[in-house]
Design a protein around this motif. Sequence first.
Motif, PDB file in Angstrom:
ATOM      1  N   ARG A 288       0.839  -1.214   0.000  1.00  0.00           N
ATOM      2  CA  ARG A 288       0.000   0.000   0.000  1.00  0.00           C
ATOM      3  C   ARG A 288       0.871   1.260   0.000  1.00  0.00           C
ATOM      4  O   ARG A 288       0.623   2.195  -0.752  1.00  0.00           O
ATOM      5  N   PHE A 289       1.896   1.255   0.873  1.00  0.00           N
ATOM      6  CA  PHE A 289       2.783   2.414   0.960  1.00  0.00           C
ATOM      7  C   PHE A 289       3.445   2.692  -0.391  1.00  0.00           C
ATOM      8  O   PHE A 289       3.499   3.839  -0.854  1.00  0.00           O
ATOM      9  N   LEU A 290       3.933   1.633  -1.041  1.00  0.00           N
ATOM     10  CA  LEU A 290       4.600   1.800  -2.337  1.00  0.00           C
ATOM     11  C   LEU A 290       3.625   2.263  -3.412  1.00  0.00           C
ATOM     12  O   LEU A 290       3.968   3.116  -4.257  1.00  0.00           O
ATOM     13  N   LEU A 291       2.403   1.714  -3.418  1.00  0.00           N
ATOM     14  CA  LEU A 291       1.404   2.142  -4.409  1.00  0.00           C
ATOM     15  C   LEU A 291       1.014   3.606  -4.203  1.00  0.00           C
ATOM     16  O   LEU A 291       0.832   4.351  -5.174  1.00  0.00           O
ATOM     17  N   MET A 292       0.891   4.017  -2.948  1.00  0.00           N
ATOM     18  CA  MET A 292       0.581   5.430  -2.675  1.00  0.00           C
ATOM     19  C   MET A 292       1.760   6.325  -3.055  1.00  0.00           C
ATOM     20  O   MET A 292       1.572   7.440  -3.542  1.00  0.00           O
ATOM     21  N   LEU A 293       2.980   5.825  -2.850  1.00  0.00           N
ATOM     22  CA  LEU A 293       4.179   6.605  -3.151  1.00  0.00           C
ATOM     23  C   LEU A 293       4.327   6.846  -4.648  1.00  0.00           C
ATOM     24  O   LEU A 293       4.721   7.941  -5.077  1.00  0.00           O
ATOM     25  N   ILE A 294       4.001   5.819  -5.451  1.00  0.00           N
ATOM     26  CA  ILE A 294       4.136   5.989  -6.905  1.00  0.00           C
ATOM     27  C   ILE A 294       2.872   6.550  -7.536  1.00  0.00           C
ATOM     28  O   ILE A 294       2.832   6.789  -8.749  1.00  0.00           O
ATOM     29  N   GLY A 295       1.812   6.729  -6.736  1.00  0.00           N
ATOM     30  CA  GLY A 295       0.599   7.369  -7.246  1.00  0.00           C
ATOM     31  C   GLY A 295      -0.336   6.433  -7.978  1.00  0.00           C
ATOM     32  O   GLY A 295      -0.927   6.839  -8.986  1.00  0.00           O
ATOM     33  N   ALA A 296      -0.498   5.204  -7.518  1.00  0.00           N
ATOM     34  CA  ALA A 296      -1.428   4.268  -8.166  1.00  0.00           C
ATOM     35  C   ALA A 296      -2.853   4.814  -8.090  1.00  0.00           C
ATOM     36  O   ALA A 296      -3.270   5.366  -7.069  1.00  0.00           O
ATOM     37  N   ASP A 297      -3.577   4.672  -9.189  1.00  0.00           N
ATOM     38  CA  ASP A 297      -4.934   5.209  -9.295  1.00  0.00           C
ATOM     39  C   ASP A 297      -5.882   4.418  -8.395  1.00  0.00           C
ATOM     40  O   ASP A 297      -6.014   3.200  -8.539  1.00  0.00           O
ATOM     41  N   PRO A 298      -6.598   5.067  -7.478  1.00  0.00           N
ATOM     42  CA  PRO A 298      -7.519   4.353  -6.593  1.00  0.00           C
ATOM     43  C   PRO A 298      -8.721   3.752  -7.309  1.00  0.00           C
ATOM     44  O   PRO A 298      -9.398   2.878  -6.760  1.00  0.00           O
ATOM     45  N   SER A 299      -8.985   4.171  -8.534  1.00  0.00           N
ATOM     46  CA  SER A 299     -10.110   3.581  -9.276  1.00  0.00           C
ATOM     47  C   SER A 299      -9.721   2.249  -9.917  1.00  0.00           C
ATOM     48  O   SER A 299     -10.595   1.522 -10.405  1.00  0.00           O
ATOM     49  N   ASN A 300      -8.432   1.924  -9.921  1.00  0.00           N
ATOM     50  CA  ASN A 300      -7.980   0.623 -10.400  1.00  0.00           C
ATOM     51  C   ASN A 300      -8.507  -0.459  -9.460  1.00  0.00           C
ATOM     52  O   ASN A 300      -8.545  -0.263  -8.246  1.00  0.00           O
ATOM     53  N   LEU A 301      -8.888  -1.595 -10.010  1.00  0.00           N
ATOM     54  CA  LEU A 301      -9.504  -2.659  -9.211  1.00  0.00           C
ATOM     55  C   LEU A 301      -8.561  -3.151  -8.101  1.00  0.00           C
ATOM     56  O   LEU A 301      -8.955  -3.234  -6.933  1.00  0.00           O
ATOM     57  N   PHE A 302      -7.307  -3.458  -8.441  1.00  0.00           N
ATOM     58  CA  PHE A 302      -6.367  -3.971  -7.441  1.00  0.00           C
ATOM     59  C   PHE A 302      -6.017  -2.921  -6.400  1.00  0.00           C
ATOM     60  O   PHE A 302      -6.059  -3.173  -5.197  1.00  0.00           O
ATOM     61  N   ALA A 303      -5.675  -1.714  -6.873  1.00  0.00           N
ATOM     62  CA  ALA A 303      -5.284  -0.650  -5.944  1.00  0.00           C
ATOM     63  C   ALA A 303      -6.457  -0.265  -5.047  1.00  0.00           C
ATOM     64  O   ALA A 303      -6.280  -0.084  -3.826  1.00  0.00           O
ATOM     65  N   GLY A 304      -7.654  -0.176  -5.594  1.00  0.00           N
ATOM     66  CA  GLY A 304      -8.834   0.163  -4.792  1.00  0.00           C
ATOM     67  C   GLY A 304      -9.122  -0.899  -3.737  1.00  0.00           C
ATOM     68  O   GLY A 304      -9.463  -0.576  -2.591  1.00  0.00           O
ATOM     69  N   PHE A 305      -8.984  -2.174  -4.125  1.00  0.00           N
ATOM     70  CA  PHE A 305      -9.191  -3.262  -3.161  1.00  0.00           C
ATOM     71  C   PHE A 305      -8.155  -3.202  -2.045  1.00  0.00           C
ATOM     72  O   PHE A 305      -8.486  -3.323  -0.864  1.00  0.00           O
ATOM     73  N   LEU A 306      -6.891  -2.995  -2.431  1.00  0.00           N
ATOM     74  CA  LEU A 306      -5.822  -2.949  -1.430  1.00  0.00           C
ATOM     75  C   LEU A 306      -5.989  -1.759  -0.489  1.00  0.00           C
ATOM     76  O   LEU A 306      -5.809  -1.886   0.731  1.00  0.00           O
ATOM     77  N   TYR A 307      -6.391  -0.612  -1.029  1.00  0.00           N
ATOM     78  CA  TYR A 307      -6.615   0.567  -0.184  1.00  0.00           C
ATOM     79  C   TYR A 307      -7.773   0.316   0.785  1.00  0.00           C
ATOM     80  O   TYR A 307      -7.685   0.664   1.968  1.00  0.00           O
ATOM     81  N   ALA A 308      -8.846  -0.275   0.285  1.00  0.00           N
ATOM     82  CA  ALA A 308     -10.010  -0.544   1.142  1.00  0.00           C
ATOM     83  C   ALA A 308      -9.665  -1.569   2.231  1.00  0.00           C
ATOM     84  O   ALA A 308     -10.090  -1.432   3.381  1.00  0.00           O
ATOM     85  N   LEU A 309      -8.888  -2.577   1.865  1.00  0.00           N
ATOM     86  CA  LEU A 309      -8.514  -3.613   2.830  1.00  0.00           C
ATOM     87  C   LEU A 309      -7.614  -3.058   3.930  1.00  0.00           C
ATOM     88  O   LEU A 309      -7.816  -3.340   5.114  1.00  0.00           O
ATOM     89  N   THR A 310      -6.647  -2.253   3.542  1.00  0.00           N
ATOM     90  CA  THR A 310      -5.707  -1.741   4.535  1.00  0.00           C
ATOM     91  C   THR A 310      -6.247  -0.542   5.302  1.00  0.00           C
ATOM     92  O   THR A 310      -5.709  -0.201   6.355  1.00  0.00           O
ATOM     93  N   ASP A 311      -7.308   0.093   4.804  1.00  0.00           N
ATOM     94  CA  ASP A 311      -7.926   1.178   5.569  1.00  0.00           C
ATOM     95  C   ASP A 311      -8.441   0.679   6.917  1.00  0.00           C
ATOM     96  O   ASP A 311      -8.465   1.427   7.892  1.00  0.00           O
ATOM     97  N   ILE A 312      -8.819  -0.593   6.982  1.00  0.00           N
ATOM     98  CA  ILE A 312      -9.338  -1.163   8.228  1.00  0.00           C
ATOM     99  C   ILE A 312      -8.252  -1.171   9.307  1.00  0.00           C
ATOM    100  O   ILE A 312      -8.493  -0.732  10.432  1.00  0.00           O
ATOM    101  N   VAL A 313      -7.064  -1.633   8.971  1.00  0.00           N
ATOM    102  CA  VAL A 313      -5.999  -1.709   9.979  1.00  0.00           C
ATOM    103  C   VAL A 313      -5.332  -0.360  10.209  1.00  0.00           C
ATOM    104  O   VAL A 313      -4.664  -0.160  11.224  1.00  0.00           O
ATOM    105  N   LEU A 314      -5.526   0.572   9.294  1.00  0.00           N
ATOM    106  CA  LEU A 314      -4.959   1.911   9.467  1.00  0.00           C
ATOM    107  C   LEU A 314      -5.903   2.874  10.177  1.00  0.00           C
ATOM    108  O   LEU A 314      -5.512   4.000  10.492  1.00  0.00           O
ATOM    109  N   PHE A 315      -7.127   2.454  10.466  1.00  0.00           N
ATOM    110  CA  PHE A 315      -8.116   3.331  11.080  1.00  0.00           C
ATOM    111  C   PHE A 315      -7.626   3.962  12.391  1.00  0.00           C
ATOM    112  O   PHE A 315      -7.817   5.160  12.590  1.00  0.00           O
TER     113      PHE A 315
END
Length: 166
Positions: free
Chosen positions: A87-114
């Motif tokens: 997640r950190f690397l995808l955010m660092l390189i600017g992965a698009d949150p509308s992408n299926l994989f990046a959006g899933f990973l962001y949603a999944l890790t938002d739970i533990v980052l709350f």
Amino acid sequence: MRTNPYPEEPARAQSMDAVLQRERMEDLPPRVVQQSVPAPQITENISDADSAENRQEEARTVRYAIGKLNDFLQWFVVVMEVTLTVRFLLMLIGADPSNLFAGFLYALTDIVLFPFKNIVASTPIHLPNQVFEWQTLIAMAIYWLVFWAIRRFLRILITTPEEPAN
């Protein structure tokens, strides 16, 4: 008078040997039974040995279960750390949150980052999506420390005490 064990056959059909043996048995005096070792002592010794063996078996089972829990926690923390790193690397390189994989990973890790949300402001690197997320790095460090402490405690539970240094 004794009953005939073979009611279909007449009493005279029995062999002469069986009749003679029965008569000899009746003439013998009753035998005296001697007890050399009392029965309760034998069962107590056996039950003590069995209970000690059962306690050792239960202790081995508990140690095994705690060891497996420790292995599971290690596996869990590795998976979580790798996921947060991705997640950190995808955010660092600017992965698009509308992408299926990046959006899933962001949603999944938002739970533990709350719990770490808005602890420190994220630093934008380049617009529109590149962000240096301090909260992810802080969460990774805190989760690693918490799981390390739990695993260390579980290891202390199942190991024998160390010898004191002289």
